[in-house]
Design a protein around this motif. Sequence first.
Motif, PDB file in Angstrom:
ATOM      1  N   LEU A 139       0.846  -1.265   0.004  1.00  0.00           N
ATOM      2  CA  LEU A 139       0.034   0.060   0.099  1.00  0.00           C
ATOM      3  C   LEU A 139       0.869   1.244  -0.103  1.00  0.00           C
ATOM      4  N   LEU A 140       2.055   1.218   0.671  1.00  0.00           N
ATOM      5  CA  LEU A 140       2.975   2.366   0.600  1.00  0.00           C
ATOM      6  C   LEU A 140       3.683   2.315  -0.671  1.00  0.00           C
ATOM      7  N   GLY A 173       4.726   5.738  -3.293  1.00  0.00           N
ATOM      8  CA  GLY A 173       6.266   6.150  -3.572  1.00  0.00           C
ATOM      9  C   GLY A 173       6.716   6.239  -2.074  1.00  0.00           C
ATOM     10  N   ILE A 174       6.250   5.850  -1.105  1.00  0.00           N
ATOM     11  CA  ILE A 174       6.605   5.970   0.480  1.00  0.00           C
ATOM     12  C   ILE A 174       7.635   4.842   0.723  1.00  0.00           C
ATOM     13  N   ASP A 175       8.684   5.084   1.035  1.00  0.00           N
ATOM     14  CA  ASP A 175       9.977   4.198   1.320  1.00  0.00           C
ATOM     15  C   ASP A 175       9.461   3.332   2.447  1.00  0.00           C
ATOM     16  N   PRO A 215       9.399  -2.578  -2.177  1.00  0.00           N
ATOM     17  CA  PRO A 215      10.623  -1.965  -1.518  1.00  0.00           C
ATOM     18  C   PRO A 215      11.281  -3.299  -0.508  1.00  0.00           C
ATOM     19  N   PRO A 216      12.489  -3.121   0.011  1.00  0.00           N
ATOM     20  CA  PRO A 216      13.308  -4.274   0.554  1.00  0.00           C
ATOM     21  C   PRO A 216      12.357  -4.977   1.689  1.00  0.00           C
ATOM     22  N   LEU A 217      12.835  -6.413   1.432  1.00  0.00           N
ATOM     23  CA  LEU A 217      11.990  -7.347   2.433  1.00  0.00           C
ATOM     24  C   LEU A 217      13.154  -8.281   2.789  1.00  0.00           C
ATOM     25  N   LEU A 218      13.518  -8.256   4.158  1.00  0.00           N
ATOM     26  CA  LEU A 218      14.750  -8.995   4.609  1.00  0.00           C
ATOM     27  C   LEU A 218      14.161 -10.174   5.499  1.00  0.00           C
ATOM     28  N   PHE A 219      14.475 -11.399   4.976  1.00  0.00           N
ATOM     29  CA  PHE A 219      14.080 -12.696   5.760  1.00  0.00           C
ATOM     30  C   PHE A 219      15.314 -12.948   6.847  1.00  0.00           C
ATOM     31  N   ARG A 260      -4.996  -0.862   6.342  1.00  0.00           N
ATOM     32  CA  ARG A 260      -5.354   0.006   5.493  1.00  0.00           C
ATOM     33  C   ARG A 260      -5.686   1.401   5.950  1.00  0.00           C
ATOM     34  N   VAL A 261      -6.246   1.541   7.486  1.00  0.00           N
ATOM     35  CA  VAL A 261      -6.166   2.665   8.131  1.00  0.00           C
ATOM     36  C   VAL A 261      -4.790   3.415   8.080  1.00  0.00           C
ATOM     37  N   LEU A 262      -3.925   2.711   8.666  1.00  0.00           N
ATOM     38  CA  LEU A 262      -2.247   3.300   8.939  1.00  0.00           C
ATOM     39  C   LEU A 262      -1.968   3.837   7.558  1.00  0.00           C
ATOM     40  N   ALA A 263      -1.998   2.830   6.348  1.00  0.00           N
ATOM     41  CA  ALA A 263      -1.620   3.184   5.006  1.00  0.00           C
ATOM     42  C   ALA A 263      -2.201   4.668   4.498  1.00  0.00           C
ATOM     43  N   ARG A 264      -3.434   4.894   4.990  1.00  0.00           N
ATOM     44  CA  ARG A 264      -4.161   6.019   4.608  1.00  0.00           C
ATOM     45  C   ARG A 264      -3.688   7.332   5.329  1.00  0.00           C
ATOM     46  N   GLY A 265      -3.187   7.116   6.629  1.00  0.00           N
ATOM     47  CA  GLY A 265      -2.654   8.027   7.508  1.00  0.00           C
ATOM     48  C   GLY A 265      -1.244   8.516   6.786  1.00  0.00           C
ATOM     49  N   LEU A 266      -0.524   7.424   6.468  1.00  0.00           N
ATOM     50  CA  LEU A 266       0.720   7.784   6.054  1.00  0.00           C
ATOM     51  C   LEU A 266       0.752   8.455   4.669  1.00  0.00           C
ATOM     52  N   ILE A 267      -0.029   8.043   3.954  1.00  0.00           N
ATOM     53  CA  ILE A 267      -0.367   8.673   2.576  1.00  0.00           C
ATOM     54  C   ILE A 267      -0.948  10.110   2.469  1.00  0.00           C
TER      55      ILE A 267
END
Length: 392
Positions: A20-21, A25-27, A118-122, A307-314
């Motif tokens: 969602l981020l 374009g949110i890193d 963006p990066p996903l580190l296992f 979904r709520v968190l992503a909307r706030g960050l966007i």
Amino acid sequence: MRTTVGIIGGGPAGLLLARLLHRPGIDCVVLEARTREYVERRQRAGMLEQGTVDALHEVGAAERLAAEGLVHQGIELRFDRERHHIDFPALTGGRTVTIYAQTEIVKDLVALQLAEGPPLLFEAEALAVEKPESDKPVIRFRHEGREQALTCDWVAGCDGFHGISRDAFPAGASRSYARDYPHSWLGIMAEVAPSCDELIYARGERGFALHSMRSPTVSRLYLQVPNGTAPHDWPDDRIWDELAARFAIDADWTLNRGPVTAKSVTAMRGYVHEPMRYGRLLLAGDAAHIVPPTGAKGLNLAVSDVRVLARGLIELHRAGSTQLLDRYSELCLRRVWQVSRFSDDMTKMLHAQPDGDAFDDRMQLARLRRITASRHAAAELAANYSGLPLPV
């Protein structure tokens, strides 16, 4: 390392938040303590609300879901050897639910994340969240044999009930509410075609049973058992016989039996942590709350949070406003408590109570009769089961 949003946890909540981020374009960086193989095989929920399905379409992770997901028009309630269908579309204006295993959702999201970023580190184990009250919180984590630091503008704790995110709240800054239920679920996975087109919730004197599925050839079934039960206490034949007895109705219906490929016991608990935000640290999913599985809400509630968190960050990214982020905990908890209430109601209505009496038994039946006789009561169940709207 430096990023805008550090996401702790590579389960469906953390991975969906990253997608969602990524679109605006949110890193962000996702830290997952386990291996890719482990997270892609971890068996969890499989019932998706309409809003969860919509979110996966939104981020481009629904191609296999659209092809392989099993759309359900409702559920079936069984009690007193009768069957009653609850028609979701007719009661909710067209909303449905979909069966698609969480393992498959994770596979789809991981593949997208690794292909597009963006990066996903296992195998990146989060150790602590430092300075969450500052404007530059830091996630300490261990990866490839050494300890590292990820400096963020925001931290999303999506690392589950046993993760470290919640521990970053200082003493006195939060409060938790919990309820342990006096029974557990014995769950099996079986290589056999489902015996029904939609989920069956069965209530009887012998206890609760649930018939679900993962695909047209794999069935998922559950039995109410006493707390402390071990899977080996129940041989396969005993499980099938008990399921058949609890699903029995005065009609022509047969329970399909097949090889049991997995068996486990799940304790039933409700838990809510308030608030869900401290400084620049925001909790989502099981890190903040768990619900008994009767209402099939755990995964869906986590999706609602992100979904709520992503909307706030966007909103912050595009307009410079923290208005929605400042209300994140309030908005999410409003839905969390409604979902907790629904899950608690379903659990109490359908399970035999170890300390219950004849009055409790009749009250359970009265509640079930009201749902099957009253369109208003059935519509309330359908609205909650298919998913409440986002609180924004």
